[in-house]
Design an enzyme around this catalytic site. Sequence first.
Site, PDB file in Angstrom:
ATOM      1  N   HIS A 125      11.969   1.585   2.155  1.00 43.72           N
ATOM      2  CA  HIS A 125      11.590   0.122   2.477  1.00 43.72           C
ATOM      3  C   HIS A 125      12.659  -0.455   3.389  1.00 43.72           C
ATOM      4  CE1 HIS A 125       8.479   0.106  -0.548  1.00 43.72           C
ATOM      5  NE2 HIS A 125       9.203   0.137  -1.705  1.00 43.72           N
ATOM      6  N   GLY A 137       0.752  -1.138  -0.035  1.00 45.07           N
ATOM      7  CA  GLY A 137       0.029  -0.120   0.067  1.00 45.07           C
ATOM      8  C   GLY A 137       0.834   1.284   0.142  1.00 45.07           C
TER       9      GLY A 137
END
Length: 331
Positions: free
Chosen positions: A145, A77
């Site tokens: 990330h 998402g």
Amino acid sequence: MSSPNPKYLQQEESLTLESKELISTLPRHNGWFDSTHLYLYRGFWYQPDHLQAVISCQNHFQPRHSDVFLATYPKCGTTWLKAIIFTILNRKHFPPASQNHPLLTTNPHQLVLSLEIDLYAANQLPTASASAASSSPSRRFFSTHMPHASLPLPDSQCKVVYACRNAKDTFVSLWHFMNKLRPQGAPEMDMETAFQMFCDGAVGYGPFWDHVLGYWRRSRKEPERVLFVRYEDMKEEAAVQVRRLAEFLECGFSAAEEEEGVVDRILDLTSFESMRGSEVNRVGRLGNGIENKHFFREGVVGDWKNCLSAQMAQKLDRIVEEKFAGTGLFI
């Protein structure tokens, strides 16, 4: 004559000598693309260019207490949460109902830059203009990330939003996305091979469960600094979660904004259908060569049922149950 590979396929061409020497000493595994590899560094697997960027970021990034970070494992998402948080932070400067809102003309990944990939890739330090591109008028907003243990935020009061997603949907979304990035004419990676890599943890920024648990545990210890958000909750009760995000970021909605319907306007602007339908996300392309449309496939909860066999689903469920046992986390 064939066109040169886009930047995301040129993983080792821009590495420094120091990085090349480092990866030569690390365990490696076949990557998603032919002739590429992943390298195991401090418990997580990276593409070589991403690993170099992470290390450069750790060495050079100077956090500010007012910084905001969206941290995710890939395909959990990220694009959607970038759009929502950007709109929350910038709603005074860019009202969500504005006909000139940046999200109408710019992909979320261009508005909110990745700390390691966009700003520190190829060992390049961020410029003032690059940093400003990901900033609200008063607060910088980045995505990442990176695993929590790798974030260069010692003793910082930064706010970190971590978005996670069901492991089965994460894998299916990742498999579809990575196959879209394969060189033109190259066959898809078969799902069985990709699935085994995911189960083994040998995928970019994996293992998935270790990534999730790092942020989950930190959110339990420091809830004022790390907010743990489930993709499924965002889909089921979006308005509740948007208010929760705003409160965590210390910019909650005023009574006047509630009366004006600002939350609903944010949700309308950042809805999957709205963003996928905008021209920039149908025909545009990021600087690394990835087409914007690749970030908008389905976005639904439970899409794994259309792809995974019962045996694959059960295997992944068993792994997640084992890894998360005793942590209080259920996704």
